[in-house]
Scaffold this motif. Sequence first.
Motif, PDB file in Angstrom:
ATOM      1  N   ASN A  91      37.198  26.552  42.586  1.00  0.00           N
ATOM      2  CA  ASN A  91      36.304  27.601  42.650  1.00  0.00           C
ATOM      3  C   ASN A  91      35.532  27.944  41.498  1.00  0.00           C
ATOM      4  OD1 ASN A  91      35.897  29.203  45.503  1.00  0.00           O
ATOM      5  ND2 ASN A  91      38.196  28.299  45.221  1.00  0.00           N
TER       6      ASN A  91
ATOM      7  N   HIS B 102      33.428  24.963  40.418  1.00  0.00           N
ATOM      8  CA  HIS B 102      32.313  24.995  41.482  1.00  0.00           C
ATOM      9  C   HIS B 102      31.051  25.994  40.859  1.00  0.00           C
ATOM     10  CE1 HIS B 102      30.027  24.950  45.251  1.00  0.00           C
ATOM     11  NE2 HIS B 102      30.257  26.272  45.141  1.00  0.00           N
ATOM     12  N   VAL B 103      31.536  27.075  40.328  1.00  0.00           N
ATOM     13  CA  VAL B 103      30.433  27.976  39.841  1.00  0.00           C
ATOM     14  C   VAL B 103      29.542  27.304  38.779  1.00  0.00           C
ATOM     15  CG1 VAL B 103      31.518  30.000  41.040  1.00  0.00           C
ATOM     16  CG2 VAL B 103      31.662  29.548  38.409  1.00  0.00           C
TER      17      VAL B 103
ATOM     18  N   GLU C 106      28.535  33.592  42.162  1.00  0.00           N
ATOM     19  CA  GLU C 106      29.625  33.727  41.261  1.00  0.00           C
ATOM     20  C   GLU C 106      30.742  34.882  41.672  1.00  0.00           C
ATOM     21  OE1 GLU C 106      29.123  32.660  37.331  1.00  0.00           O
ATOM     22  OE2 GLU C 106      27.753  31.104  37.620  1.00  0.00           O
TER      23      GLU C 106
ATOM     24  N   HIS D 199      32.453  33.950  44.938  1.00  0.00           N
ATOM     25  CA  HIS D 199      33.629  32.914  44.458  1.00  0.00           C
ATOM     26  C   HIS D 199      34.679  33.650  43.818  1.00  0.00           C
ATOM     27  CE1 HIS D 199      32.515  28.906  46.216  1.00  0.00           C
ATOM     28  NE2 HIS D 199      31.326  29.314  46.033  1.00  0.00           N
TER      29      HIS D 199
ATOM     30  N   TYR E 158      36.563  34.957  46.439  1.00  0.00           N
ATOM     31  CA  TYR E 158      37.584  33.988  46.851  1.00  0.00           C
ATOM     32  C   TYR E 158      38.967  33.541  45.985  1.00  0.00           C
ATOM     33  CZ  TYR E 158      33.794  32.119  49.808  1.00  0.00           C
ATOM     34  OH  TYR E 158      32.783  32.070  50.945  1.00  0.00           O
TER      35      TYR E 158
END
Length: 154
Positions: free
Chosen positions: A41, A44-45, A138, A141, A144
């Motif tokens: 995560n 990924h951002v 962001e 996430h 998450y």
Amino acid sequence: MKFTFQVLKNTRSIFNKIIENNTLEDLNKIPSGFNNNVIWNIAHVIVTEQLLSYKLSGLKPALSDDMIDKYKKDSKPQGSLTKEEVNEIKGLLLSTIEKTQEDYTNGVFKNYNAYTVSTTGNTLNNIDEAIQFGAIHEGLHYGYVLALLKAVKN
């Protein structure tokens, strides 16, 4: 945009602390019911910001094609990351957003290819909208990551 960049830097500082305060095992663990992990995560951002800002502006992102492929939308973790790989991600957290802010301030982003984001259905029409959406992405996430950490620690 100054405020939006400050929000992004603050969120990324939080991600940095999460990396520092958790074990490599915890960062890599995919808890039951999840399909990715904390470090995916966070990476990924970084990748998403680069794609939304640079690629859609017709500019080269500051990341390797390999990194982009590993962490772009619809990708999944491909095994556990090493400490070195985690440190690379950690180093990119602030450096990439600071470079984006510098390039934004210097007027580097001249063109933009409109893109409709899958999460909200909104169409990004320019660099300002891309950066503003980045803060929302962001934050999503970050949520998450907090859920993953709770699941990893239980």
